[in-house]
Design a protein around this motif. Sequence first.
Motif, PDB file in Angstrom:
ATOM      1  N   TYR A 152      15.441 -10.392 -14.412  1.00  0.00           N
ATOM      2  CA  TYR A 152      15.208 -11.792 -14.731  1.00  0.00           C
ATOM      3  C   TYR A 152      16.258 -12.647 -14.031  1.00  0.00           C
ATOM      4  O   TYR A 152      17.440 -12.298 -14.025  1.00  0.00           O
ATOM      5  CB  TYR A 152      15.291 -12.036 -16.242  1.00  0.00           C
ATOM      6  CG  TYR A 152      14.220 -11.328 -17.023  1.00  0.00           C
ATOM      7  CD1 TYR A 152      14.461 -10.094 -17.616  1.00  0.00           C
ATOM      8  CD2 TYR A 152      12.948 -11.884 -17.146  1.00  0.00           C
ATOM      9  CE1 TYR A 152      13.464  -9.429 -18.319  1.00  0.00           C
ATOM     10  CE2 TYR A 152      11.950 -11.231 -17.846  1.00  0.00           C
ATOM     11  CZ  TYR A 152      12.222 -10.003 -18.426  1.00  0.00           C
ATOM     12  OH  TYR A 152      11.220  -9.353 -19.113  1.00  0.00           O
ATOM     13  N   ALA A 153      15.813 -13.748 -13.485  1.00  0.00           N
ATOM     14  CA  ALA A 153      16.768 -14.713 -12.944  1.00  0.00           C
ATOM     15  C   ALA A 153      17.612 -15.262 -14.091  1.00  0.00           C
ATOM     16  O   ALA A 153      17.136 -15.374 -15.236  1.00  0.00           O
ATOM     17  CB  ALA A 153      16.019 -15.841 -12.244  1.00  0.00           C
TER      18      ALA A 153
ATOM     19  N   ASP B 112      11.586 -25.896 -15.329  1.00  0.00           N
ATOM     20  CA  ASP B 112      10.674 -24.765 -15.096  1.00  0.00           C
ATOM     21  C   ASP B 112       9.395 -25.200 -14.384  1.00  0.00           C
ATOM     22  O   ASP B 112       8.557 -24.355 -14.043  1.00  0.00           O
ATOM     23  CB  ASP B 112      10.308 -24.098 -16.416  1.00  0.00           C
ATOM     24  CG  ASP B 112      11.500 -23.455 -17.101  1.00  0.00           C
ATOM     25  OD1 ASP B 112      11.652 -23.645 -18.319  1.00  0.00           O
ATOM     26  OD2 ASP B 112      12.286 -22.773 -16.402  1.00  0.00           O
TER      27      ASP B 112
ATOM     28  N   TYR C  86       3.707 -21.089  -9.952  1.00  0.00           N
ATOM     29  CA  TYR C  86       4.119 -19.723 -10.225  1.00  0.00           C
ATOM     30  C   TYR C  86       3.166 -18.757  -9.521  1.00  0.00           C
ATOM     31  O   TYR C  86       1.938 -18.899  -9.615  1.00  0.00           O
ATOM     32  CB  TYR C  86       4.122 -19.465 -11.730  1.00  0.00           C
ATOM     33  CG  TYR C  86       5.324 -20.067 -12.411  1.00  0.00           C
ATOM     34  CD1 TYR C  86       5.446 -21.447 -12.567  1.00  0.00           C
ATOM     35  CD2 TYR C  86       6.365 -19.265 -12.886  1.00  0.00           C
ATOM     36  CE1 TYR C  86       6.549 -22.022 -13.164  1.00  0.00           C
ATOM     37  CE2 TYR C  86       7.482 -19.831 -13.499  1.00  0.00           C
ATOM     38  CZ  TYR C  86       7.554 -21.202 -13.630  1.00  0.00           C
ATOM     39  OH  TYR C  86       8.665 -21.751 -14.228  1.00  0.00           O
TER      40      TYR C  86
ATOM     41  N   SER D 150      18.406 -18.134 -14.772  1.00  0.00           N
ATOM     42  CA  SER D 150      17.870 -19.386 -15.317  1.00  0.00           C
ATOM     43  C   SER D 150      16.789 -19.163 -16.364  1.00  0.00           C
ATOM     44  O   SER D 150      16.469 -20.081 -17.123  1.00  0.00           O
ATOM     45  CB  SER D 150      17.317 -20.253 -14.180  1.00  0.00           C
ATOM     46  OG  SER D 150      16.308 -19.558 -13.470  1.00  0.00           O
ATOM     47  N   VAL D 151      16.211 -17.963 -16.417  1.00  0.00           N
ATOM     48  CA  VAL D 151      15.127 -17.705 -17.370  1.00  0.00           C
ATOM     49  C   VAL D 151      15.458 -16.588 -18.343  1.00  0.00           C
ATOM     50  O   VAL D 151      14.667 -16.310 -19.267  1.00  0.00           O
ATOM     51  CB  VAL D 151      13.806 -17.381 -16.644  1.00  0.00           C
ATOM     52  CG1 VAL D 151      13.472 -18.456 -15.620  1.00  0.00           C
ATOM     53  CG2 VAL D 151      13.848 -16.009 -15.986  1.00  0.00           C
TER      54      VAL D 151
ATOM     55  N   MET E  45       6.509 -17.195 -21.268  1.00  0.00           N
ATOM     56  CA  MET E  45       7.535 -18.191 -21.030  1.00  0.00           C
ATOM     57  C   MET E  45       7.729 -19.011 -22.297  1.00  0.00           C
ATOM     58  O   MET E  45       6.791 -19.683 -22.751  1.00  0.00           O
ATOM     59  CB  MET E  45       7.137 -19.099 -19.860  1.00  0.00           C
ATOM     60  CG  MET E  45       6.786 -18.332 -18.586  1.00  0.00           C
ATOM     61  SD  MET E  45       6.491 -19.421 -17.181  1.00  0.00           S
ATOM     62  CE  MET E  45       5.044 -20.298 -17.737  1.00  0.00           C
TER      63      MET E  45
ATOM     64  N   GLU F 290      11.420 -18.748  -5.340  1.00  0.00           N
ATOM     65  CA  GLU F 290      12.481 -17.948  -5.946  1.00  0.00           C
ATOM     66  C   GLU F 290      11.907 -16.931  -6.926  1.00  0.00           C
ATOM     67  O   GLU F 290      10.875 -17.163  -7.574  1.00  0.00           O
ATOM     68  CB  GLU F 290      13.481 -18.850  -6.687  1.00  0.00           C
ATOM     69  CG  GLU F 290      12.903 -19.605  -7.852  1.00  0.00           C
ATOM     70  CD  GLU F 290      13.953 -20.373  -8.647  1.00  0.00           C
ATOM     71  OE1 GLU F 290      15.156 -20.217  -8.389  1.00  0.00           O
ATOM     72  OE2 GLU F 290      13.546 -21.127  -9.559  1.00  0.00           O
ATOM     73  N   SER F 291      12.601 -15.813  -7.011  1.00  0.00           N
ATOM     74  CA  SER F 291      12.208 -14.776  -7.947  1.00  0.00           C
ATOM     75  C   SER F 291      12.555 -15.200  -9.366  1.00  0.00           C
ATOM     76  O   SER F 291      13.658 -15.688  -9.626  1.00  0.00           O
ATOM     77  CB  SER F 291      12.918 -13.461  -7.604  1.00  0.00           C
ATOM     78  OG  SER F 291      12.612 -12.470  -8.546  1.00  0.00           O
ATOM     79  N   VAL F 292      11.627 -14.999 -10.256  1.00  0.00           N
ATOM     80  CA  VAL F 292      11.822 -15.335 -11.661  1.00  0.00           C
ATOM     81  C   VAL F 292      11.978 -14.066 -12.489  1.00  0.00           C
ATOM     82  O   VAL F 292      12.878 -13.959 -13.320  1.00  0.00           O
ATOM     83  CB  VAL F 292      10.624 -16.164 -12.179  1.00  0.00           C
ATOM     84  CG1 VAL F 292      10.726 -16.362 -13.681  1.00  0.00           C
ATOM     85  CG2 VAL F 292      10.550 -17.501 -11.476  1.00  0.00           C
TER      86      VAL F 292
ATOM     87  N   TRP G 268       7.152 -11.957 -10.431  1.00  0.00           N
ATOM     88  CA  TRP G 268       6.758 -13.366 -10.589  1.00  0.00           C
ATOM     89  C   TRP G 268       7.771 -14.223  -9.836  1.00  0.00           C
ATOM     90  O   TRP G 268       8.990 -14.017  -9.967  1.00  0.00           O
ATOM     91  CB  TRP G 268       6.745 -13.769 -12.064  1.00  0.00           C
ATOM     92  CG  TRP G 268       5.562 -13.273 -12.830  1.00  0.00           C
ATOM     93  CD1 TRP G 268       5.502 -12.161 -13.627  1.00  0.00           C
ATOM     94  CD2 TRP G 268       4.261 -13.858 -12.882  1.00  0.00           C
ATOM     95  NE1 TRP G 268       4.244 -12.030 -14.166  1.00  0.00           N
ATOM     96  CE2 TRP G 268       3.459 -13.058 -13.722  1.00  0.00           C
ATOM     97  CE3 TRP G 268       3.686 -14.994 -12.305  1.00  0.00           C
ATOM     98  CZ2 TRP G 268       2.120 -13.356 -14.001  1.00  0.00           C
ATOM     99  CZ3 TRP G 268       2.361 -15.288 -12.571  1.00  0.00           C
ATOM    100  CH2 TRP G 268       1.596 -14.479 -13.408  1.00  0.00           C
TER     101      TRP G 268
ATOM    102  N   ARG H 190       8.457 -18.468  -8.381  1.00  0.00           N
ATOM    103  CA  ARG H 190       8.033 -19.848  -8.555  1.00  0.00           C
ATOM    104  C   ARG H 190       8.570 -20.687  -7.402  1.00  0.00           C
ATOM    105  O   ARG H 190       9.582 -20.351  -6.797  1.00  0.00           O
ATOM    106  CB  ARG H 190       8.501 -20.412  -9.891  1.00  0.00           C
ATOM    107  CG  ARG H 190       9.997 -20.591 -10.027  1.00  0.00           C
ATOM    108  CD  ARG H 190      10.349 -21.027 -11.449  1.00  0.00           C
ATOM    109  NE  ARG H 190      11.786 -21.215 -11.634  1.00  0.00           N
ATOM    110  CZ  ARG H 190      12.350 -21.453 -12.816  1.00  0.00           C
ATOM    111  NH1 ARG H 190      11.601 -21.533 -13.903  1.00  0.00           N
ATOM    112  NH2 ARG H 190      13.668 -21.620 -12.896  1.00  0.00           N
TER     113      ARG H 190
END
Length: 128
Positions: free
Chosen positions: A60-61, A90, A94, A63-64, A83, A46-48, A36, A38
């Motif tokens: 997971y990044a 956010d 996506y 940030s998440v 999410m 960027e990769s999430v 995923w 976004r």
Amino acid sequence: QVQLLESGGGLVQAGGSLRLSCAASGRTFSSYAMGWFRQAPGKERESVAAMSWSGGTTYYADSVKGRFTISRDNAKNTVYLQMNSLTPEDTAVYYCAAKNTYFRGTYFYTQTFQYDSWGQGTQVTVSS
């Protein structure tokens, strides 16, 4: 290649939750590593979150981390992104992405160029 179709985006208040789904066509979905990404306005994609074809390894990044969860259901040819605790930061479109690994390795992938197929994207907007 598979064709991907995202759904589940929408408008949510800060602190709320959404679950994104990405349905894949084709009979070899289980051999695909999934990701995923976004992209917010004016920013790079960027990769999430990402997952190996087996589901055994995930990424997971920062940030998440702790708020988002990636999962897959191979019987339904679908990957999900749960999410929680959403913030205005956010807000983005996506995208899900797929890379055929032919069942080799246990890797996840976090770079856009590594993926073979992309969905059209789904908008997530978090209001404050």
